[in-house]
Design a protein around this motif. Structure first.
Motif, PDB file in Angstrom:
ATOM      1  N   TYR A 126     -25.209   1.493   0.679  1.00  0.00           N
ATOM      2  CA  TYR A 126     -23.748   1.433   0.475  1.00  0.00           C
ATOM      3  C   TYR A 126     -23.142   2.589   0.447  1.00  0.00           C
ATOM      4  O   TYR A 126     -23.778   3.756   0.103  1.00  0.00           O
ATOM      5  N   TYR A 127     -22.119   2.722   1.184  1.00  0.00           N
ATOM      6  CA  TYR A 127     -21.318   3.989   1.437  1.00  0.00           C
ATOM      7  C   TYR A 127     -19.798   3.759   0.989  1.00  0.00           C
ATOM      8  O   TYR A 127     -19.325   2.927   1.248  1.00  0.00           O
ATOM      9  N   CYS A 128     -19.617   4.960   0.308  1.00  0.00           N
ATOM     10  CA  CYS A 128     -17.979   4.861   0.046  1.00  0.00           C
ATOM     11  C   CYS A 128     -17.406   5.464   1.398  1.00  0.00           C
ATOM     12  O   CYS A 128     -17.821   6.287   2.079  1.00  0.00           O
ATOM     13  N   ALA A 129     -16.224   4.970   1.407  1.00  0.00           N
ATOM     14  CA  ALA A 129     -15.469   5.419   2.531  1.00  0.00           C
ATOM     15  C   ALA A 129     -13.722   5.713   1.974  1.00  0.00           C
ATOM     16  O   ALA A 129     -13.413   5.188   1.040  1.00  0.00           O
ATOM     17  N   ALA A 130     -13.144   6.862   2.684  1.00  0.00           N
ATOM     18  CA  ALA A 130     -11.867   6.971   2.220  1.00  0.00           C
ATOM     19  C   ALA A 130     -11.072   7.358   3.403  1.00  0.00           C
ATOM     20  O   ALA A 130     -11.261   7.701   4.663  1.00  0.00           O
ATOM     21  N   ASP A 131      -9.567   7.073   3.394  1.00  0.00           N
ATOM     22  CA  ASP A 131      -8.867   7.256   4.551  1.00  0.00           C
ATOM     23  C   ASP A 131      -7.208   7.342   4.040  1.00  0.00           C
ATOM     24  O   ASP A 131      -6.913   6.285   2.926  1.00  0.00           O
ATOM     25  N   PRO A 132      -6.664   8.236   4.157  1.00  0.00           N
ATOM     26  CA  PRO A 132      -5.216   8.332   3.930  1.00  0.00           C
ATOM     27  C   PRO A 132      -4.338   7.228   4.450  1.00  0.00           C
ATOM     28  O   PRO A 132      -2.854   7.278   3.906  1.00  0.00           O
ATOM     29  N   SER A 133      -4.553   6.533   5.302  1.00  0.00           N
ATOM     30  CA  SER A 133      -3.631   5.389   5.608  1.00  0.00           C
ATOM     31  C   SER A 133      -3.835   4.006   5.004  1.00  0.00           C
ATOM     32  O   SER A 133      -4.637   3.931   4.280  1.00  0.00           O
ATOM     33  N   GLN A 134      -2.888   3.248   5.253  1.00  0.00           N
ATOM     34  CA  GLN A 134      -2.935   2.018   4.396  1.00  0.00           C
ATOM     35  C   GLN A 134      -4.383   1.106   4.947  1.00  0.00           C
ATOM     36  O   GLN A 134      -4.740   1.099   5.827  1.00  0.00           O
ATOM     37  N   CYS A 135      -4.963   0.761   3.974  1.00  0.00           N
ATOM     38  CA  CYS A 135      -6.272   0.169   4.151  1.00  0.00           C
ATOM     39  C   CYS A 135      -6.365  -0.967   5.161  1.00  0.00           C
ATOM     40  O   CYS A 135      -7.440  -0.736   6.076  1.00  0.00           O
ATOM     41  N   THR A 136      -5.525  -1.708   5.503  1.00  0.00           N
ATOM     42  CA  THR A 136      -5.465  -2.899   6.433  1.00  0.00           C
ATOM     43  C   THR A 136      -5.304  -2.307   7.887  1.00  0.00           C
ATOM     44  O   THR A 136      -6.037  -2.815   8.834  1.00  0.00           O
TER      45      THR A 136
END
Length: 123
Positions: free
Chosen positions: A92-102
């Motif tokens: 399992y990997y955690c992920a992040a992004d500064p844009s809207q998830c969709t």
């Protein structure tokens, strides 16, 4: 953004497990956060996300069993997994992004990844 997961391990079928992911290097409350998993011999797949406004979404196979949540003060993401099945066995990997998830994270465009934590479900 730097992400560190904890909480993986071995559990029996039907048991619970909670994963955590702590973030640094970005203003956490502005990040879309999510969990992905990769089962042995299979592709990396999205599991769940939680957006900056608290909106959540889950892949069909975990709906009703997994709950994603976030604590912005602690800069931490959680994945509560209940009624685990052998098919949940994966890294399992955690992920992040500064844009809207969709727009990005849910379709695989991610700015930061954790190192992964292994979950094994056995009967």
């Amino acid at each position: 953004v730097d992400l560190v997961e904890t909480g993986g391990g071995s559990v029996q079928v039907g048991g619970p497990l909670r994963l955590s992911c702590t973030a640094s290097g970005y203003t956490y409350k502005y990040l879309c956060m999510g969990w992905f998993r990769q089962a042995p011999g299979k592709e990396l797949r999205p599991v769940a996300y939680i957006d900056t406004d608290g909106t959540t979404n889950y892949t069909d196979s975990v709906k009703g069993r997994f709950t994603i949540s976030r604590d912005n003060d602690k800069r931490t993401l959680y994945l509560q997994m209940n009624n685990l099945k052998p098919e949940d066995t994966a890294m399992y990997y955690c992920a992040a992004d500064p844009s809207q998830c969709t727009l990005r994270l849910w379709v695989g465009y991610v700015s930061g990844w954790g190192q992964g934590t292994e979950v094994t479900v056995s009967s």
